[in-house]
Scaffold this active site. Structure first.
Site, PDB file in Angstrom:
ATOM      1  N   HIS A  36       3.666  -2.282 -53.689  1.00  0.00           N
ATOM      2  CA  HIS A  36       4.958  -1.612 -53.564  1.00  0.00           C
ATOM      3  C   HIS A  36       5.076  -0.424 -54.521  1.00  0.00           C
ATOM      4  O   HIS A  36       5.574   0.623 -54.149  1.00  0.00           O
ATOM      5  CB  HIS A  36       6.099  -2.614 -53.760  1.00  0.00           C
ATOM      6  CG  HIS A  36       6.346  -3.439 -52.533  1.00  0.00           C
ATOM      7  ND1 HIS A  36       5.557  -4.517 -52.208  1.00  0.00           N
ATOM      8  CD2 HIS A  36       7.243  -3.306 -51.526  1.00  0.00           C
ATOM      9  CE1 HIS A  36       5.986  -5.023 -51.069  1.00  0.00           C
ATOM     10  NE2 HIS A  36       6.996  -4.314 -50.618  1.00  0.00           N
ATOM     11  N   LYS A 102       9.864 -15.329 -49.657  1.00  0.00           N
ATOM     12  CA  LYS A 102      10.772 -16.455 -49.853  1.00  0.00           C
ATOM     13  C   LYS A 102      11.835 -16.132 -50.884  1.00  0.00           C
ATOM     14  O   LYS A 102      11.656 -15.241 -51.724  1.00  0.00           O
ATOM     15  CB  LYS A 102       9.995 -17.719 -50.226  1.00  0.00           C
ATOM     16  CG  LYS A 102       9.596 -17.868 -51.676  1.00  0.00           C
ATOM     17  CD  LYS A 102       8.981 -19.253 -51.893  1.00  0.00           C
ATOM     18  CE  LYS A 102       8.323 -19.338 -53.259  1.00  0.00           C
ATOM     19  NZ  LYS A 102       9.029 -20.159 -54.214  1.00  0.00           N
TER      20      LYS A 102
END
Lengths: 192, 295
Positions: A36, A102
């Site tokens: 990222h 998650k």
């Protein structure tokens, strides 16, 4: 169960709502912290076609190599909130339609999902064996040397990979509503 | 007669213990999850998530692969006969841990906190973790738990009184701390969790007691009547929070609540809470001079 064949269009994604269970088939790409930061800082073009219309999966897999081919041994989701500062911008820059991991994400990502047309998919934590079985083939791996196995971007072909939509493109987040409700109940139990 | 320790035999037995812990969910945990699944509404994400978890447990056992890719911290509670060398047992377990990592029953999970370097074999300072006791039986008993990072991150410790929770130095105060911890955790500890609680002790021994509770069977009853009552009340009330499996909502937020207590200093009242994920990986091995049995 809603079957999603990847890549998907914005219209398809906008029909999804929180609580929907989906089954993914097609090509997805893993990415964690290093990936990222790289996509934000350098905006690499080599991943553009891979990411357009598909899913980025927050996962640091356990892999092995057999007869020169990579195999996913265990491939459960990792905690997504670490990517909160970057996720919305990465999504818009590369035309991603879904983020999978998650624990859910925050307001910035929720706003980006709404504006750009995307969903957050929650995979079941601790179910790594089944999730690895849904990975049929490792097509490529990007930045393996530099990022290491867990942080590299694995381009994988999945079949019937299960997840639940917990944040949708209409501003809804299961994580937000569940927490509001449970906190009300908890307050009552604690202060009664 | 002193116990004759064959370290090669013990090493092989411990490798098998680690394999079982990583790949086989204990039967009582499976039962508790099935009970949760059966009371969730038809067609709800909660029901399908619990079914998915149970199917994963079955597949992991069948294929001898890790239930979760985070194989966690290896925590050993060991009981040895009089005269057996603690150091020899510890060295043997360290060796077994290296072998189990090579066999991919464990992910390399020991990172140097100063340099950031992963040792690659799950060994290092305080890794794996050992706690020794002695007994009169002619056997070495090893209880092993694999506790994942997600669940450890949402574990907590309180010091009573706690003004925010209006929690005093009594069991009612303890109750409030647990409600607060489980609500704060939401799905992040990989709910439905098993909650181990240590009342009292110092900050270290309190957490030790909390973690030791995780070895109790889901179905057992606390021998202390007041603690038994607290466990039942917490189990029922926590499951009204509506957090559900992975925090998707539902009636199954915890699988079990187990409370232990230790003496404390007059000045201190700690409540230590060890949140364990649904992948409650723990097994016990009993090793005698002639045979090895696993629970």
């Amino acid at each position: 169960m809603i079957n999603l064949q990847l890549p998907v269009t914005e219209d398809q994604i906008r029909t999804l709502k929180i609580g929907d269970e989906v089954s993914l088939t097609g090509t997805i790409v893993t990415g964690r912290d290093a990936a990222h930061v790289w996509m934000i800082d350098e905006k690499p073009d080599e991943v553009r076609d891979l990411l357009t219309g598909t899913v980025i999966y927050h996962c640091g897999p356990v892999v092995s190599k057999k007869d020169g081919e990579w195999i996913f041994v265990a491939a459960g989701p990792t905690t997504s909130i670490r990517e909160e500062p970057y996720q919305g911008d990465v999504m818009k820059e590369y035309g991603l339609r879904a983020v999978m991991g998650k624990g859910g994400m925050g307001e910035k990502t929720l706003a980006a999902l709404k504006e750009h047309g995307g969903v957050y998919l929650h995979a079941v934590g601790g179910a790594a064996t089944i999730q690895a079985q849904s990975v049929k083939k490792v097509l490529d791996v990007i930045k393996l040397e530099e990022f290491g196995v867990p942080e590299a971007m694995w381009v994988i072909e999945v079949e019937d990979f299960r997840a639940v939509v917990t944040m949708d493109s209409h501003g809804n987040s299961i994580h937000k509503t569940i927490k509001e409700k449970s906190t009300q109940i908890a307050e009552k139990l604690i202060h009664s | 007669m002193s116990f004759q320790l064959d370290t090669n035999r013990l090493r092989d037995a411990v490798v098998e213990l680690i394999r079982m812990a990583s790949t086989q969910l204990p039967e009582d945990v499976i039962q508790a999850m099935a009970t949760g699944r059966d009371r969730e509404d038809e067609g709800s994400p909660a029901k399908s998530v619990l079914n998915f978890m149970l199917r994963n447990a079955e597949e992991a056992k069948k294929n001898s692969t890790p239930i979760c890719q985070d194989t966690g911290t290896n925590i050993h509670y060991i009981t040895i006969p009089v005269g057996v060398s603690m150091r020899a047992v510890q060295q043997t377990i360290i060796e077994a841990t290296r072998i189990a990592t090579e066999k991919a029953y464990l992910r390399p999970n020991a990172v140097d906190s100063v340099t950031g370097k992963n040792t690659g074999d799950n060994t290092g300072e305080m890794a794996p973790y050992f706690h020794f006791e002695e007994w009169d039986e002619p056997a070495i008993k090893i209880q092993l738990a694999l506790k994942g990072g997600g669940s450890e991150n949402v574990s907590a410790q309180y010091k009573l009184p706690d003004n925010r929770l209006n929690a005093g130095r009594n069991l009612e105060g303890v109750y409030k701390c647990i409600i607060d911890t489980v609500n704060s955790a939401q799905g992040l500890g990989c709910a439905p969790g098993v909650i181990g609680i240590g009342i009292g002790g110092d900050r270290a021994s309190g957490m030790l007691i909390a973690k030791k509770q995780l070895f109790r069977l889901m179905t057992d009853t606390n021998s202390d009547e007041k603690l038994a009552e607290l466990e039942t009340r917490l189990y029922d009330d926590l499951n009204t929070l509506g957090i559900g499996p992975m925090g998707f909502g539902g009636k199954t937020t915890v699988l079990g609540v187990k409370v232990g207590a230790a003496h404390r200093l007059p000045a201190s009242f700690f409540v230590s809470i060890a949140y364990m994920c649904w992948a409650d990986r723990r097994h016990t091995m009993t090793f005698t001079e002639t045979e090895v049995t696993y629970d």
